[in-house]
Design an enzyme around this catalytic site. Structure first.
Site, PDB file in Angstrom:
ATOM      1  N   CYS A  63       0.832  -1.208   0.000  1.00 34.68           N
ATOM      2  CA  CYS A  63       0.000   0.000   0.000  1.00 34.68           C
ATOM      3  C   CYS A  63       0.864   1.255   0.000  1.00 34.68           C
ATOM      4  O   CYS A  63       1.700   1.446   0.882  1.00 34.68           O
ATOM      5  CB  CYS A  63      -0.924   0.004   1.213  1.00 34.68           C
ATOM      6  SG  CYS A  63      -1.989   1.469   1.284  1.00 34.68           S
ATOM      7  N   ARG A  66      -0.036   4.680   3.054  1.00 35.28           N
ATOM      8  CA  ARG A  66       0.037   4.423   4.491  1.00 35.28           C
ATOM      9  C   ARG A  66       0.314   5.654   5.351  1.00 35.28           C
ATOM     10  O   ARG A  66       0.298   5.570   6.573  1.00 35.28           O
ATOM     11  CB  ARG A  66       1.093   3.349   4.762  1.00 35.28           C
ATOM     12  CG  ARG A  66       0.634   1.962   4.410  1.00 35.28           C
ATOM     13  CD  ARG A  66       1.746   0.954   4.619  1.00 35.28           C
ATOM     14  NE  ARG A  66       2.609   0.827   3.455  1.00 35.28           N
ATOM     15  CZ  ARG A  66       3.773   0.196   3.461  1.00 35.28           C
ATOM     16  NH1 ARG A  66       4.237  -0.328   4.598  1.00 35.28           N
ATOM     17  NH2 ARG A  66       4.499   0.088   2.364  1.00 35.28           N
ATOM     18  N   TRP A 226      -8.706   5.305  -0.196  1.00 32.23           N
ATOM     19  CA  TRP A 226      -9.328   5.856  -1.394  1.00 32.23           C
ATOM     20  C   TRP A 226      -8.474   5.482  -2.589  1.00 32.23           C
ATOM     21  O   TRP A 226      -7.332   5.045  -2.460  1.00 32.23           O
ATOM     22  CB  TRP A 226      -9.514   7.369  -1.304  1.00 32.23           C
ATOM     23  CG  TRP A 226      -8.283   8.116  -0.884  1.00 32.23           C
ATOM     24  CD1 TRP A 226      -7.166   8.372  -1.635  1.00 32.23           C
ATOM     25  CD2 TRP A 226      -8.042   8.693   0.399  1.00 32.23           C
ATOM     26  NE1 TRP A 226      -6.246   9.065  -0.909  1.00 32.23           N
ATOM     27  CE2 TRP A 226      -6.756   9.294   0.350  1.00 32.23           C
ATOM     28  CE3 TRP A 226      -8.781   8.786   1.581  1.00 32.23           C
ATOM     29  CZ2 TRP A 226      -6.198   9.962   1.430  1.00 32.23           C
ATOM     30  CZ3 TRP A 226      -8.224   9.446   2.658  1.00 32.23           C
ATOM     31  CH2 TRP A 226      -6.963  10.033   2.584  1.00 32.23           C
ATOM     32  N   GLU A 231      -4.935   2.999 -10.324  1.00 32.10           N
ATOM     33  CA  GLU A 231      -5.570   1.718  -9.999  1.00 32.10           C
ATOM     34  C   GLU A 231      -6.750   1.459 -10.925  1.00 32.10           C
ATOM     35  O   GLU A 231      -7.013   0.314 -11.312  1.00 32.10           O
ATOM     36  CB  GLU A 231      -6.035   1.720  -8.548  1.00 32.10           C
ATOM     37  CG  GLU A 231      -4.928   1.773  -7.523  1.00 32.10           C
ATOM     38  CD  GLU A 231      -5.464   1.803  -6.113  1.00 32.10           C
ATOM     39  OE1 GLU A 231      -5.733   0.720  -5.560  1.00 32.10           O
ATOM     40  OE2 GLU A 231      -5.645   2.920  -5.564  1.00 32.10           O
TER      41      GLU A 231
END
Length: 358
Positions: A63, A66, A226, A231
């Site tokens: 991720c 973070r 979000w 992505e």
């Protein structure tokens, strides 16, 4: 049992170190050990649950977002086991996280696994997925085998799939309209882009991972941050094994597709990502771009360094799938992912959510 005691001890020590006003850790460790010896498990306090969930996000090596781990909203729903209740609160999760477009990071934690009584599983990959997405093929087949009659329209949401126990038939639940926040995709410079009829949902709530804190496993714990634009634009819509839209976008922009040397895929990918970022912004829905989020990730690393913590990171996931070398996360190395790091959000086998890995 010894393994669980060891995991619980390690977590309680970490909790005490990062929360020095939380009380006597030795007393808490003795309480937990007695509970494990008597019942095979123990219950986290509310503060421990919140801390554990947030640190699991902090530890998520794939991720890039973070920096915001402390802001995670933790919903304690450990008293819920029935599929009806889990579905109802999963939809409420989407409403709370959607927040009228100002997306909030949220995790909803349902009943844990206990000795002889496993918690329910969410079989859906995310709380929202589209039936025509090639990545949803297995879940679409399962939903239809359960009796669902949908899946005939483009961008039609799959029902939520919940299984109460390994020997129970999964239940399916249609998403209520008020729980589904979507964005229709348009291009800032090409009015014909809207004719492609594209849209995407706003809350990327992952639901097929388990949360592990101090030796206790929470198999149903959907969570979201979000979206970063790539992505959706580069992966969900652009990948050849997903919606594979680059040829359609290239045709719309009249790009020369006769040769790869024209870089038509690259140009189409930029236009697709630009449309995603533009559309979310114009709709008032939170979305990060990959340049800004890359800089924020490095700020997260520096903040963690000042706190004496490493930041495990999977380079192949941290570097964006568009213009990677133009972002500050590209030209450096990271602390390697640690499979034993806890608390953690752990992937479950899609074809065996009740397997020994849980």
């Amino acid at each position: 049992m010894a393994e669980r005691v060891h995991a619980a001890d390690a977590f309680i020590r970490q909790f005490a170190e990062e929360n020095p006003d939380s009380g006597d850790p030795e007393r808490r460790r003795r309480e937990v050990r007695r509970a494990i010896e008597s019942y095979g498990t123990y219950e986290h306090t509310t503060d421990e649950l919140v801390f554990g969930a947030r640190v699991a996000w902090r530890n998520a090596a794939r991720c890039i977002g973070r920096l915001y781990w402390r802001s995670l909203v933790v919903r304690d729903l450990r008293h819920l086991r029935h599929p009806d209740d889990i579905a109802e609160q999963s939809f409420e999760h989407l409403r709370l996280a959607g927040n009228g477009g100002r997306i909030r990071p949220v995790i909803s934690i349902f009943a844990p696994d206990r000795p002889g009584r496993p918690g329910a599983r969410l079989l859906s990959e995310q709380l929202v997925r589209y039936a025509d997405d090639p990545a949803s093929a297995e879940r679409l087949t399962l939903a239809r085998n359960l009796g669902w009659k949908g899946g005939k329209e483009e961008f039609e949401p799959l029902p939520l799939l919940v299984q109460a126990a390994p020997d129970r038939t999964p239940e399916y639940y249609e998403l209520p309209e008020d729980a589904l926040l979507e964005v229709e995709l348009r291009h800032p410079h090409h009015s014909g882009f809207a004719g492609l009829g594209l849209r995407w949902y706003a809350v990327p709530a992952v639901s097929d991972m388990r949360l592990e804190i101090g030796g206790v496993s929470y198999p149903a714990a959907p969570f979201n941050g979000w979206y970063m634009g790539t992505e959706i634009g580069s992966r969900n819509l652009g990948d050849s094994d997903r919606y594979d839209l680059l040829p359609s976008v290239a045709a719309l922009f009249d790009l020369d597709t006769a040769s790869d040397r024209s870089l038509w895929r690259d140009r189409a990918l930029v236009e697709l990502n630009l449309a995603v970022l533009h559309s979310f912004h114009e709709s008032g829905v939170t979305m990060a771009d990959h340049h800004t989020e890359s800089a924020r990730f490095l700020a997260h690393i520096e903040r963690e360094r000042r706190n004496g913590r490493s930041v495990p990171a999977d380079w192949s996931w941290i570097v964006p799938p568009l213009s990677g070398s133009a972002t500050p996360v590209f030209h450096r190395t990271y602390d390697p992912p640690d499979a034993g790091l806890r608390p953690a959000l752990l992937r479950r086998p899609a074809n065996d959510p009740w397997g020994t890995s849980d």
